[in-house]
Design an enzyme around this catalytic site. Structure first.
Site, PDB file in Angstrom:
ATOM      1  N   ASP A 405      48.461  35.773  27.334  1.00 15.41           N
ATOM      2  CA  ASP A 405      47.874  34.430  27.313  1.00 15.41           C
ATOM      3  C   ASP A 405      46.545  34.440  28.073  1.00 15.41           C
ATOM      4  O   ASP A 405      46.215  35.421  28.751  1.00 15.41           O
ATOM      5  CB  ASP A 405      48.881  33.463  27.954  1.00 15.41           C
ATOM      6  CG  ASP A 405      48.458  32.010  27.814  1.00 15.41           C
ATOM      7  OD1 ASP A 405      47.689  31.689  26.894  1.00 15.41           O
ATOM      8  OD2 ASP A 405      48.901  31.195  28.648  1.00 15.41           O
ATOM      9  N   GLU A 408      40.950  34.641  26.475  1.00 18.00           N
ATOM     10  CA  GLU A 408      39.679  34.381  25.734  1.00 18.00           C
ATOM     11  C   GLU A 408      38.474  34.959  26.446  1.00 18.00           C
ATOM     12  O   GLU A 408      37.482  35.247  25.758  1.00 18.00           O
ATOM     13  CB  GLU A 408      39.498  32.875  25.536  1.00 18.00           C
ATOM     14  CG  GLU A 408      40.560  32.219  24.678  1.00 18.00           C
ATOM     15  CD  GLU A 408      41.913  32.116  25.360  1.00 18.00           C
ATOM     16  OE1 GLU A 408      41.921  32.023  26.611  1.00 18.00           O
ATOM     17  OE2 GLU A 408      42.938  32.163  24.685  1.00 18.00           O
ATOM     18  N   ASP A 490      47.405  25.643  22.694  1.00 15.52           N
ATOM     19  CA  ASP A 490      47.952  24.400  23.246  1.00 15.52           C
ATOM     20  C   ASP A 490      47.745  23.197  22.335  1.00 15.52           C
ATOM     21  O   ASP A 490      46.768  22.463  22.459  1.00 15.52           O
ATOM     22  CB  ASP A 490      47.322  24.150  24.621  1.00 15.52           C
ATOM     23  CG  ASP A 490      47.711  25.250  25.596  1.00 15.52           C
ATOM     24  OD1 ASP A 490      48.659  25.996  25.296  1.00 15.52           O
ATOM     25  OD2 ASP A 490      47.063  25.379  26.644  1.00 15.52           O
TER      26      ASP A 490
END
Ligand code: GLC
Length: 781
Positions: A405, A408, A490
């Site tokens: 997670d 990015e 999300d």
């Protein structure tokens, strides 16, 4: 966000346009064109339907790094192509297409065999200016555009400007541009003509798909040369087959990863996890996987366990495994900067110089969950190996998969959660990569998530060498499918996000990423019982079927919404388990041909323009079509049936296609249809994928003329690579009033236990046999 990214100066400097072809020279794989002022254009013919176009304003084609491309030019078989010259053009012809290079001004134009143009440069062709290079192409009125990786909009992306820059797009909406995934690939479609375009640049790049000029597509990158591949179809399946030959395909996951995954931020103690699994099993809600979110760690330190709340993870995981549950743990890239605490991951990383440094040589610090954090440079092979091995802290106690997670990467310049803080990325001039691949963050930002997933994937292959593992990542680039499944980050517990999930997942599938899912029930906010029931119905179609919810929200397990919703959830999760052999075969198709699992209708009906904007109906494989409900209070809906005959899944009633019908859909029903000629394998409900050997299989057959190859193996190990797998071809045909089902011989070395096979032909009845692997013919009067 650094100021030059995405913000154009008020008055844009003019483009220098490519000039004219001065001379050209053939080489084995293509042609080099001298375009004056030292500039060079190269066309490489890699396959009859695959052309690579490169242009360098200064004539230098830099050695390209193989981060996204899995099959470099040299590894494609040589292709026969002819060259002809006229005064105006140089024409290259393969078995499939014609590519013409106009001499003055130089421009690239493609044609199919019927002479229809596609990927056709405008008169501007190619342009360059300081720090940017661009190409312009004409788009016809009929063309529609799909793919582009992860996009929070509906299906067709024409009329939009789409940036490729991985970003933590928390609270994304329909208007969000930069997403978690950046995949600079699209597919253009019009009747009888489809092509794909892969923009081979990892730098910031953008597609303007007729947003600025109605009929012009612009590709733009901050790279120093232009490099793109044109892939002729004409069908979407052919485009994806070639695109995934180029960027790679998904490895076959373990079969348990196709089951239901239950997740929450966080199931944060052994007691809570045990209770959760007890509820699942007592209530007979099938489930294969529990995900552990960040609270299993000691102070958010990656590769540690919180000793108070998880005193004996090995024992816990052993107990869970006896109940058929696998455990997947989250791992974030931010390593707590903790030099005084004997935290090995930080100490060793600093000692070995594994973390990203700024241009001034200082180790870069940012803020994430563990507060001040440092970040491994996953572009380096030695760092990936180190990180991959660190996973032994989890696999030693039985963890079967890793969830990557925040890659990015997501980070702040102030303590995380501080409202004063800004989202940042690493400085553009930070150094990244090792050896020949050493470059700056400007070039590698988009690759961070994918290379983290690669580290996880390769590490797990070593640590769990006899078993397939599961990897999930939030961020990725073109080719991410080689290492990991992807979820859409999300989302919110709102109807709009349920609606958006289908086109988002379909476009990811059309971008080569087949193993995808959205958080069922919605991550942020509280789902209503009705929303949750509808989401579970639709979630049953997601290749990755995972329920997840955010800390501080209402609990989202299926039994939290009352008996009616719990029963609906059970029914649809059970249906998923009944369909596991069908889904597993679709995963095999994805692994071998790059086919999506969840498909928009245009994938199988590319010449039916009614499918081009149809974002709220999907096909699972080629045979099952769903028309889910994604609005509150809605109990019926319009369904478009493409040509041919269709059968209602629930009533088995038949409908003629090429029409819209109105169907009932009370809360407990998601409209599902079976296509004529479908052959769908179903097995009895199990509580987890490997609970029992399949000793009974039902083949649901819809009268028609089609075939289906069923794929099976042990579902767990790599033995399938050595021939321990089996394929079985089934064919259905019509002979007057009769329906004939041909069962092919089982091929391959993997033999299932003895099994009863029931073949049900809709409207004709059932026949059954004990399967001995031999071929047979069944006739239905
Ligand atoms: C991010 C992830 C989410 C996860 C949370 C805590 O928001 O997208 O899935 O639960 O971080 O780790």
């Amino acid at each position: 966000m650094p100021e030059f990214i995405g913000q154009l100066p008020k008055r844009e400097p003019a483009w220098n346009a490519i000039s004219s072809v001065q001379s050209f020279r053939r080489y084995t794989q293509g042609i080099h064109f001298d375009c004056g002022n030292n500039s060079r254009l190269t066309l490489s013919i890699l396959a009859p339907n695959l052309i690579r176009v490169r242009f360098s304003p200064n004539g230098e084609l830099t050695p390209r790094r193989s981060w996204a491309v899995n099959l470099p030019d040299a590894e494609w078989n040589n292709v026969n192509f002819d060259i002809q010259e006229t005064d105006e053009q140089i024409i290259i012809e393969t078995d499939k297409i014609k590519v013409c290079v106009q001499r003055d001004p130089c421009k690239v134009m493609c044609f199919d065999q019927a002479g229809n143009p596609f990927a056709h440069d405008t008169d501007l062709g190619i342009g360059f200016r300081k720090g940017e290079i661009s190409s312009w192409k004409e788009i016809t009125a009929e063309e529609r555009f799909y793919g582009f990786g992860e996009r929070s909009q509906l299906l067709n992306q024409r009329g939009k400007c789409l940036t490729n820059w991985t970003t933590d797009c928390l609270d994304y909406t329909m208007l969000t541009d930069e997403m978690y995934q950046a995949i600079p690939f699209f597919m253009s479609l019009r009747p009888n003509l489809g092509y794909g375009l892969f923009f081979n640049t990892t730098f910031w790049s953008q597609f303007d798909v007729g947003a600025t000029q109605l009929n012009t597509l612009q590709l733009k990158t901050q790279d120093s040369e232009l490099d793109y591949y044109i892939i002729y179809g004409p069908e979407p399946a052919k485009i994806l087959e070639t695109y995934t030959q180029l960027t790679g395909r998904m490895p076959l996951p373990p079969r348990w990863a196709l089951g239901y995954h239950q997740c929450r931020w966080s199931y944060d103690s052994e007691t809570e996890v045990r209770e959760l699994v007890k509820q699942l099993r007592d209530r007979r809600i099938p489930c294969d996987v529990i995900h552990l979110d960040i609270d299993y760690m000691q102070g958010f330190r990656v590769f540690t366990w919180n000793k108070q709340r998880f005193p004996n993870p090995k024992k816990l995981i052993e107990e869970l495994s006896q109940q058929g549950i696998k455990v997947v743990n989250i791992i974030d890239p931010g390593v707590k900067f903790d030099p005084e605490a004997d935290y090995q991951v930080c100490d060793r990383g600093l000692e070995q110089d594994y973390f990203i440094r700024r241009a001034d040589g200082q180790v870069f610090h940012g803020y994430v969950w563990p507060d001040r954090a440092v970040f491994p440079d996953f572009m380096r092979a030695d760092v990936r190996e180190w990180w991959g091995n660190l996973q032994h802290n989890l696999t030693d106690v039985g963890v079967a998969g890793i969830w990557n997670d925040m890659n990015e990467p997501a980070l702040n310049n102030q303590p995380f959660g501080d409202l004063e803080g800004d989202k940042i990325t690493f400085p553009m001039d930070a150094s990244s990569g090792g050896g020949d691949d050493k470059t700056t963050w400007r070039e590698t930002h988009n690759l961070y998530g994918m290379n983290m997933a690669r580290a996880s994937y390769e590490g797990l292959q070593k640590l769990r060498s006899d078993k397939r593992s599961f990897v999930l990542t939030r961020s990725g680039f073109a080719g991410v499918q080689r290492y990991s499944a992807v979820w859409t980050g999300d989302n919110h517990s709102k109807w709009e996000y349920l609606e958006m999930s289908l086109p988002m997942l379909c476009n990811l599938g059309l971008s080569g990423v087949a193993f995808v899912g959205a958080d069922i029930g919605g991550f942020a906010g509280d789902a209503s019982p009705e929303l949750f029931a509808r989401w579970m119905q639709l979630g049953m179609l997601y290749p990755l079927m995972r329920g997840h919810s955010m800390i501080g929200t209402k609990r989202h397990e299926p039994w939290e919404f009352g008996q009616e919703v719990e029963d609906i959830c059970r029914k649809y999760i059970e249906l998923r388990y009944q369909l596991l052999p069908y889904f597993y075969t679709l995963f095999w198709q994805a692994a071998t041909k790059g086919e999506p699992i969840l498909r928009p209708l245009l994938y199988h009906y590319p010449n039916d323009v009614k499918t081009y904007e149809l974002y709220d109906q999907v096909l699972i494989g080629s045979s099952i079509m769903a028309a889910p409900i994604y609005r509150p209070g809605v109990e019926n809906r319009m369904v478009y049936l493409p040509e041919g005959t269709w059968y209602d899944w629930w009533s088995r009633k038949s409908y003629q296609g090429s029409q819209h019908i109105l169907v009932d859909a009370p809360l407990e029903k998601m409209p599902l249809f079976i296509r004529a000629g479908a052959i769908i394998p179903l097995v009895p409900v199990m509580q987890y994928a490997e609970e029992l050997p399949v000793n009974e299989m039902r083949l649901l057959v819809a009268p028609g003329k089609r075939e289906f190859t069923l794929y099976e193996d042990d579902g767990l190990t790599f033995a399938y690579r050595d021939g321990m797998n089996s394929t079985r071809q089934y064919r259905v045909d019509l002979a007057g009033n009769q329906v004939v089902v041909e069962v092919g011989e089982r091929k391959g070395n993997w033999n299932p236990d003895e099994r009863k096979v029931i073949v049900e032909v809709i409207g004709k009845g059932e026949q059954e046999f004990i399967d001995d692997g031999k071929g047979r013919q069944l006739v239905y009067q």
